[in-house]
Motif scaffolding. Structure first.
Motif, PDB file in Angstrom:
ATOM      1  N   ARG A  81       0.838  -1.212   0.000  1.00 34.85           N
ATOM      2  CA  ARG A  81       0.000   0.000   0.000  1.00 34.85           C
ATOM      3  C   ARG A  81       0.866   1.252   0.000  1.00 34.85           C
ATOM      4  N   ASP A  82       0.615   2.089  -1.012  1.00 38.04           N
ATOM      5  CA  ASP A  82       1.242   3.413  -1.083  1.00 38.04           C
ATOM      6  C   ASP A  82       0.177   4.428  -0.663  1.00 38.04           C
ATOM      7  N   GLY A  83       0.034   4.589   0.637  1.00 34.97           N
ATOM      8  CA  GLY A  83      -1.053   5.420   1.158  1.00 34.97           C
ATOM      9  C   GLY A  83      -0.923   6.883   0.840  1.00 34.97           C
ATOM     10  N   ASP A  84       0.311   7.398   0.792  1.00 34.21           N
ATOM     11  CA  ASP A  84       0.489   8.831   0.566  1.00 34.21           C
ATOM     12  C   ASP A  84       0.733   9.182  -0.893  1.00 34.21           C
ATOM     13  N   GLY A  85       0.762   8.186  -1.784  1.00 33.91           N
ATOM     14  CA  GLY A  85       0.882   8.448  -3.217  1.00 33.91           C
ATOM     15  C   GLY A  85       2.231   8.960  -3.660  1.00 33.91           C
ATOM     16  N   ASP A  86       3.292   8.676  -2.885  1.00 35.56           N
ATOM     17  CA  ASP A  86       4.615   9.161  -3.264  1.00 35.56           C
ATOM     18  C   ASP A  86       5.379   8.183  -4.154  1.00 35.56           C
ATOM     19  N   GLY A  87       4.731   7.080  -4.540  1.00 32.59           N
ATOM     20  CA  GLY A  87       5.377   6.132  -5.434  1.00 32.59           C
ATOM     21  C   GLY A  87       6.159   5.049  -4.727  1.00 32.59           C
ATOM     22  N   VAL A  88       6.061   4.983  -3.401  1.00 27.42           N
ATOM     23  CA  VAL A  88       6.736   3.949  -2.620  1.00 27.42           C
ATOM     24  C   VAL A  88       5.726   3.341  -1.657  1.00 27.42           C
ATOM     25  N   ALA A  89       5.662   2.014  -1.631  1.00 28.03           N
ATOM     26  CA  ALA A  89       4.718   1.338  -0.736  1.00 28.03           C
ATOM     27  C   ALA A  89       5.277   1.342   0.682  1.00 28.03           C
ATOM     28  N   GLU A  90       4.583   2.016   1.594  1.00 24.94           N
ATOM     29  CA  GLU A  90       5.051   2.083   2.980  1.00 24.94           C
ATOM     30  C   GLU A  90       4.408   1.020   3.865  1.00 24.94           C
ATOM     31  N   GLU A  91       3.384   0.336   3.349  1.00 26.86           N
ATOM     32  CA  GLU A  91       2.752  -0.742   4.110  1.00 26.86           C
ATOM     33  C   GLU A  91       2.901  -2.066   3.369  1.00 26.86           C
ATOM     34  N   ARG A  92       3.073  -3.135   4.155  1.00 23.18           N
ATOM     35  CA  ARG A  92       3.190  -4.475   3.587  1.00 23.18           C
ATOM     36  C   ARG A  92       2.481  -5.450   4.522  1.00 23.18           C
ATOM     37  N   HIS A  93       1.550  -6.230   3.964  1.00 20.88           N
ATOM     38  CA  HIS A  93       0.777  -7.182   4.770  1.00 20.88           C
ATOM     39  C   HIS A  93       0.737  -8.527   4.055  1.00 20.88           C
ATOM     40  N   VAL A  94       1.059  -9.592   4.763  1.00 23.44           N
ATOM     41  CA  VAL A  94       0.939 -10.941   4.222  1.00 23.44           C
ATOM     42  C   VAL A  94      -0.506 -11.396   4.402  1.00 23.44           C
ATOM     43  N   LEU A  95      -1.213 -11.556   3.290  1.00 17.43           N
ATOM     44  CA  LEU A  95      -2.614 -11.959   3.346  1.00 17.43           C
ATOM     45  C   LEU A  95      -2.758 -13.474   3.525  1.00 17.43           C
ATOM     46  N   ARG A  96      -1.932 -14.249   2.814  1.00 19.13           N
ATOM     47  CA  ARG A  96      -1.939 -15.716   2.956  1.00 19.13           C
ATOM     48  C   ARG A  96      -0.510 -16.221   2.783  1.00 19.13           C
ATOM     49  N   ASP A  97      -0.213 -17.317   3.493  1.00 19.26           N
ATOM     50  CA  ASP A  97       1.087 -17.948   3.321  1.00 19.26           C
ATOM     51  C   ASP A  97       0.947 -19.456   3.181  1.00 19.26           C
ATOM     52  N   ASP A  98      -0.241 -19.902   2.751  1.00 18.42           N
ATOM     53  CA  ASP A  98      -0.514 -21.332   2.651  1.00 18.42           C
ATOM     54  C   ASP A  98      -0.997 -21.720   1.249  1.00 18.42           C
ATOM     55  N   LEU A  99      -0.549 -20.965   0.237  1.00 14.34           N
ATOM     56  CA  LEU A  99      -0.967 -21.227  -1.131  1.00 14.34           C
ATOM     57  C   LEU A  99      -0.020 -22.246  -1.771  1.00 14.34           C
ATOM     58  N   ALA A 100      -0.264 -22.570  -3.042  1.00 16.23           N
ATOM     59  CA  ALA A 100       0.535 -23.587  -3.731  1.00 16.23           C
ATOM     60  C   ALA A 100       1.001 -23.039  -5.074  1.00 16.23           C
ATOM     61  N   SER A 101       2.197 -22.451  -5.078  1.00 10.03           N
ATOM     62  CA  SER A 101       2.743 -21.815  -6.286  1.00 10.03           C
ATOM     63  C   SER A 101       1.679 -20.945  -6.958  1.00 10.03           C
ATOM     64  N   PRO A 102       1.173 -19.927  -6.233  1.00  9.43           N
ATOM     65  CA  PRO A 102       0.100 -19.092  -6.773  1.00  9.43           C
ATOM     66  C   PRO A 102       0.613 -18.149  -7.848  1.00  9.43           C
TER      67      PRO A 102
END
Length: 486
Positions: free
Chosen positions: A142-163
């Protein structure tokens, strides 16, 4: 001269001869054509050079260091949108601007061709930076402030299979594992993806080509799924290729599925042509016919179209290595629309769109990530290119580099461009899987591009009988039919 000395001299001679023989067998087949000659709407098709031992030239990834970056075309600037990612591949931008990324690599698999092929493939994958276990994660940036750099990072899932493939609509997130299509409940903006997914369909697992891209129809009612072949030219038998080398269509409400288009050795990028509304894809073609064959390509995909694999390539050119009866009448094989160069490994695809800020020279066409060759001398791809489209929505001219080659010129590469997307500001995002970076490219100060107007016109009368590739009728039109410019 002593007997022992004679034996040692003989052994040295034998070793030298074996080394010379090994060099001869492994030297490969250097390209006789320039990469440019194997691109465009009318590529040069070389004489096939059937190989038992493939030409091999693998560029070893070395990364970019702390502040390195690709060279962008004149008028464009590039920065790191996100870094420190574990093998990022597919990029998908949500309506609110959040960027979803699959961190992924190949599953455990047997490569078609036998034990020796698997041994060599394992060595090549490791050398190319693709030998590590798959992270199997879905990450939100997520680049919340629109400066072109993502300042947030969230792992949504870690149990996929070569997604790989991602799509979202109406609170539903679609994720394509290498072996199954999943659907999750997901409201945009959420930084977690709990719960058990619904499996919508099994997919042909693994194989030589394991990525499974997906694309929603413009009305959101259907999903299109790209599945690559299990082999180079069906050397493991056609039974192993069932459901592969094709694009499938799945109606989401009814669950009805059908084969949409076939004969596509390894389709990857999927996108809707903004002029016509037609489905387009990038395709990786076959190997071991020499450094100049066969061009990877960009093409439209009409329903029912067949592009020839494994029996034919680039129209109805016969591949003599494939034995047995043809599985498709050569007259019905469709010719690709645009060649992207032999062995460049074309993957990610996006079209220009309203609000994209790439400047005047990059506002009316398609962008393609060329992941890079492993079996061409000299190496090719490892860049991002732009293909201009005319006012009728047809590709024209030669590819134009957006990001120059990632190669160092010393048998190494900084990274490998893989997938493309747009961020919320209209900048182009490029995943670099071996470097673990997502690049952001734009023209500073450029205004957002206007929307491309959909072409409208009267429909042609239905064709009652199909005789070969319909496009070939326009090469020598029947009497009484005038063509533009004639």
């Amino acid at each position: 001269m002593s007997r022992l000395k004679k034996i040692l001299i003989a052994l040295v001679v034998i070793l030298v001869l074996l080394a010379a023989l090994g060099w001869w067998l492994l030297r490969g087949d250097p390209a006789m054509l320039s990469l440019e000659e194997t691109t465009g709407t009318d590529p040069v098709l070389a004489t096939p050079d059937e190989q038992t031992i493939p030409t091999v030239e693998v560029a070893k990834p070395i990364g970019w260091g702390d502040d390195g970056a690709p060279v962008a075309a004149e008028g464009l600037a590039v920065n790191r949108f996100a870094e420190g990612l574990d093998h990022p591949r597919v990029i998908y931008t949500m309506p609110n601007g959040d960027v979803l990324v699959t961190l992924t690599n190949a599953p455990e698999r047997v490569v078609a061709g036998g034990w020796l092929t698997n041994l060599v493939a394992g060595i090549l994958f490791a050398e190319a930076g693709a030998g590590e276990p798959s992270p199997d994660q879905l990450v939100l940036l997520r680049d919340g402030d629109g400066d072109g750099v993502a300042e947030e990072r969230h792992v949504l899932r870690d149990d996929l299979a070569s997604p790989s493939g991602l799509a979202w609509a109406d609170g539903k997130l679609y994720v394509a594992n290498h072996d199954a299509l999943l659907r999750f409940d997901y409201e945009e903006g959420a930084t977690a993806l709990p719960g058990k997914p619904e499996k919508l369909a099994d997919l042909p697992a693994a194989g030589n080509h394991w990525m499974r891209n997906v694309l929603l129809s413009e009305d959101g009612k259907s999903l299109y799924i790209a599945v690559g072949s299990a082999s180079n030219i069906a050397e493991g038998g056609m039974e192993a290729e069932e459901g592969r080398a094709a694009i499938h269509e799945l109606e989401l409400d009814s669950g009805f599925a059908r084969l949409f288009s076939a004969g596509l050795r390894n389709p990857n990028g999927l996108a809707w042509n903004p002029w016509s509304g037609d489905l387009w894809t990038t395709v990786n073609e076959r190997d071991m016919l020499g450094s100049d064959l066969v061009p990877d390509y960009l093409t439209d995909v009409p329903i029912g179209a067949h592009y020839g694999w494994p029996w034919f390539y680039y129209g109805n050119v016969v591949d003599d290595r494939v034995k047995g009866a043809y599985g498709i009448n050569p007259d019905y094989v469709r010719t690709p629309r645009y060649a992207l160069g032999a062995h460049v490994a074309a993957l990610g695809l996006v079209f220009s769109r309203e609000g994209s800020r790439m400047g005047e020279g990059f506002s009316n066409g398609a962008f393609i990530a060329r992941h890079g060759s492993w079996n061409r001398k000299p190496a090719a791809g490892y860049d991002v290119v732009y293909v201009e489209f005319d006012e009728r929505g047809n590709p024209t001219g030669k590819p134009k580099q957006v990001l120059d080659s990632f190669l160092t010129g010393k048998g190494e590469t900084h990274g490998r461009p893989t997938w493309l997307g747009w961020d919320k500001t209209g900048a182009l995002l490029v995943s670099d899987d071996t470097a673990g970076i997502i690049w952001r490219v734009m023209a500073p100060g450029a205004a957002g591009s206007p929307a491309i107007e959909r072409i409208k016109g009267e429909r042609l009368p239905p064709q009652i009988q199909l005789n070969g590739d319909p496009r070939r009728a326009f090469e020598n039109p029947p009497p009484g039919i005038s063509m533009p410019g004639m």
